[in-house]
Design an enzyme around this catalytic site. Structure first.
Site, PDB file in Angstrom:
ATOM      1  N   GLY A  66      26.380  42.113   8.688  1.00  0.00           N
ATOM      2  CA  GLY A  66      25.320  42.447   7.740  1.00  0.00           C
ATOM      3  C   GLY A  66      24.786  43.857   7.951  1.00  0.00           C
ATOM      4  O   GLY A  66      24.498  44.575   6.986  1.00  0.00           O
ATOM      5  N   THR A  67      24.667  44.254   9.197  1.00  0.00           N
ATOM      6  CA  THR A  67      24.119  45.583   9.499  1.00  0.00           C
ATOM      7  C   THR A  67      25.011  46.687   8.935  1.00  0.00           C
ATOM      8  O   THR A  67      24.519  47.617   8.280  1.00  0.00           O
ATOM      9  CB  THR A  67      23.958  45.747  11.027  1.00  0.00           C
ATOM     10  OG1 THR A  67      23.051  44.730  11.491  1.00  0.00           O
ATOM     11  CG2 THR A  67      23.422  47.117  11.389  1.00  0.00           C
ATOM     12  N   ASN A 146      14.316  36.948   5.927  1.00  0.00           N
ATOM     13  CA  ASN A 146      14.738  36.266   7.142  1.00  0.00           C
ATOM     14  C   ASN A 146      13.578  35.701   7.956  1.00  0.00           C
ATOM     15  O   ASN A 146      13.760  34.788   8.741  1.00  0.00           O
ATOM     16  CB  ASN A 146      15.564  37.220   8.021  1.00  0.00           C
ATOM     17  CG  ASN A 146      14.950  38.595   8.132  1.00  0.00           C
ATOM     18  OD1 ASN A 146      14.688  39.266   7.125  1.00  0.00           O
ATOM     19  ND2 ASN A 146      14.696  39.030   9.346  1.00  0.00           N
ATOM     20  N   GLN A 174      20.629  36.222   4.336  1.00  0.00           N
ATOM     21  CA  GLN A 174      20.008  34.910   4.571  1.00  0.00           C
ATOM     22  C   GLN A 174      20.301  33.921   3.441  1.00  0.00           C
ATOM     23  O   GLN A 174      20.099  32.724   3.605  1.00  0.00           O
ATOM     24  CB  GLN A 174      18.485  35.058   4.717  1.00  0.00           C
ATOM     25  CG  GLN A 174      18.053  35.706   6.016  1.00  0.00           C
ATOM     26  CD  GLN A 174      18.290  34.831   7.236  1.00  0.00           C
ATOM     27  OE1 GLN A 174      18.270  33.605   7.157  1.00  0.00           O
ATOM     28  NE2 GLN A 174      18.521  35.453   8.378  1.00  0.00           N
ATOM     29  N   SER A 194      26.788  38.089   5.808  1.00  0.00           N
ATOM     30  CA  SER A 194      27.194  38.080   7.215  1.00  0.00           C
ATOM     31  C   SER A 194      27.610  36.674   7.630  1.00  0.00           C
ATOM     32  O   SER A 194      26.865  35.710   7.422  1.00  0.00           O
ATOM     33  CB  SER A 194      26.023  38.552   8.074  1.00  0.00           C
ATOM     34  OG  SER A 194      26.324  38.388   9.443  1.00  0.00           O
ATOM     35  N   HIS A 196      27.929  35.030  10.491  1.00  0.00           N
ATOM     36  CA  HIS A 196      27.279  34.194  11.516  1.00  0.00           C
ATOM     37  C   HIS A 196      25.988  33.544  11.046  1.00  0.00           C
ATOM     38  O   HIS A 196      25.390  32.751  11.769  1.00  0.00           O
ATOM     39  CB  HIS A 196      27.087  34.973  12.829  1.00  0.00           C
ATOM     40  CG  HIS A 196      25.953  35.948  12.847  1.00  0.00           C
ATOM     41  ND1 HIS A 196      24.751  35.661  13.464  1.00  0.00           N
ATOM     42  CD2 HIS A 196      25.829  37.203  12.357  1.00  0.00           C
ATOM     43  CE1 HIS A 196      23.948  36.721  13.349  1.00  0.00           C
ATOM     44  NE2 HIS A 196      24.578  37.659  12.685  1.00  0.00           N
ATOM     45  N   THR A 232      41.331  48.773  11.969  1.00  0.00           N
ATOM     46  CA  THR A 232      42.206  47.603  11.907  1.00  0.00           C
ATOM     47  C   THR A 232      41.385  46.357  11.595  1.00  0.00           C
ATOM     48  O   THR A 232      40.341  46.132  12.194  1.00  0.00           O
ATOM     49  CB  THR A 232      42.967  47.440  13.239  1.00  0.00           C
ATOM     50  OG1 THR A 232      43.720  48.628  13.451  1.00  0.00           O
ATOM     51  CG2 THR A 232      43.895  46.237  13.202  1.00  0.00           C
ATOM     52  N   CYS A 320       5.989  40.360  22.385  1.00  0.00           N
ATOM     53  CA  CYS A 320       5.490  41.400  23.289  1.00  0.00           C
ATOM     54  C   CYS A 320       6.553  41.774  24.310  1.00  0.00           C
ATOM     55  O   CYS A 320       6.693  42.931  24.684  1.00  0.00           O
ATOM     56  CB  CYS A 320       4.238  40.919  24.005  1.00  0.00           C
ATOM     57  SG  CYS A 320       2.904  40.603  22.852  1.00  0.00           S
TER      58      CYS A 320
END
Ligand SMILES: *Cc1c(COP(=O)(O)O)cnc(C)c1O
Length: 384
Positions: A66-67, A146, A174, A194, A196, A232, A320
């Site tokens: 996706g990125t 997401n 998503q 994507s 996954h 490839t 955090c």
């Protein structure tokens, strides 16, 4: 309970991929027989993906996820149209794969408009129309979010884009495999997905590019993917993505109906048993598997640690420990005050989750929140 982060590869998918690691390992660019077989399976996978989103096979390009697809869409279209104009329209609640690419493009001289959303995370399609200028060369709005699961009015946004002759990209990472998608009906020119996120392998994605859309390459090298995406081919990944998407689309209606029921029981149960709680995102226009709830007077990250001890994997809009003390940009964009954004819990259901999983969460969360509130100096009263 964290299927928006990633999902397990289905057994059938792993099985379909297996031969392409070993016996059928030919490089599709070579000329001997096992190489031709690799070319054939890539082309049949391309057709499977095309069918799943209402596209033609030659409009499907395999990527590393996706990125990469999001980066390619934004950088590729911006650069290819730089002579015509440079303005890009997107939303404030996009995934970082879009937002950080947009920030980079801004530094390169491409002005970007980040449209706000309402309290439920919805974008007003009219605001897209108002933001269009003579120099706008791309509109990129995600299909579904997401974090809070809100689904956008993609069809309306796509038709506005088309009325102005501007290419429309949507990050459907998503959405793919979870809600119906049609690049044709929704006037989509570019779409990212994507594997996954729908029980396929990690590191495998697709960018759909409508025929005739002007877009530069992102990666340069060999002539793979019709000379538009060098490198490839990830043969097992391509087979895995196509197999997983085929199964997800085949079972989508039945499965999303079941998951939606689990989701609604989880939402109702949590809101009922935990005082000072609220649902984030749209009540109905939301992904079948998404639950996002804020609990006042607690830290989301503390909830996660205690849930983990019970064997429950979840997510929060405040992390955090990840080095960022700012709560999620999505929760801030829907107008949550910092205190509520810090106390958010995201539970995302997917293939394989059961009624029993929902029971387990409903048993665990109220006690955990109460325990944390008992030690919180801000909590107004234990009697509540
Ligand atoms: C997961 C996700 C991405 C990134 O996809 P990867 O394949 O993990 O790189 C992009 N956009 C959205 C909305 C996502 O949920």
């Amino acid at each position: 309970m964290d299927n928006a982060a990633t999902t397990p590869v289905r057994e059938e998918v792993a099985e379909a991929m297996r031969p392409y690691f070993s016996s059928r390992f030919g490089n599709p660019s070579s000329i001997y027989r096992i190489a031709c077989e690799s070319r054939d399976v890539i082309e049949s996978s391309r057709e499977t993906v095309a069918k799943a989103i209402g596209a033609d096979a030659d409009e499907i390009f395999f990527t590393s996820g996706g990125t990469e697809s999001d980066n390619w869409a934004l950088q590729g279209v911006a650069r290819a149209n730089a002579k015509k104009g440079s303005h890009i329209i997107t939303s404030a609640i996009e995934h970082h794969a879009i937002l950080h690419t947009a920030r980079y493009l801004e530094k390169q001289g491409f002005p970007v408009t980040y449209l706000p959303v309402d309290n439920e995370g919805r974008l007003d399609p009219g605001a897209v129309e108002d933001a269009v200028t003579d120099t706008t060369t791309l509109i990129s709005i995600m299909t579904a979010n997401n974090e809070i699961g809100t689904i956008q009015q993609v069809q309306k946004i796509g038709s506005i884009a088309h009325d102005h002759g501007i290419p429309f990209h949507t990050d459907a990472v998503q959405a793919a495999g979870h809600i119906p998608l049609s690049v044709h009906d929704d006037a989509i020119d570019l779409l990212s997905l994507s594997a996954h996120k729908f029980n396929g392998p990690k590191g495998m994605g697709v960018l759909y590019i409508r025929t005739g859309t002007k877009i530069d390459n992102l990666l340069f090298g060999g002539g793979q993917e019709k000379k538009r995406r060098a490198g490839t081919e990830n043969l097992p990944g391509i087979v895995g993505l196509a197999t997983a998407l085929d199964i997800a689309v085949r079972d989508q209606e039945k499965e999303s109906g079941e998951i939606r029921k689990l989701r609604d029981r989880l939402i109702a149960g949590l809101l009922e048993t935990v005082p000072y709680s609220r649902l984030n995102g749209h009540p109905t226009e939301r992904l079948p598997g998404n639950v996002n709830i804020s609990f006042e007077f607690v830290e989301g990250e503390s909830i996660l640690l205690l849930l983990d001890q019970e064997g429950i994997c979840a997510s929060t809009g405040s992390a955090c420990s990840s080095g960022s003390h700012d709560p999620s940009h999505v929760l801030l964009a829907i107008g949550l005050p910092h205190a509520l954004a810090h106390g958010s819990l995201r539970l995302t259901l997917g293939h394989g989750n059961t009624e029993k999983d929902v029971d387990t969460v409903l048993e665990a969360v109220p006690g955990i929140v109460e325990k944390l509130r008992d030690i919180s100096p801000l909590y107004p009263g234990k009697e509540k």
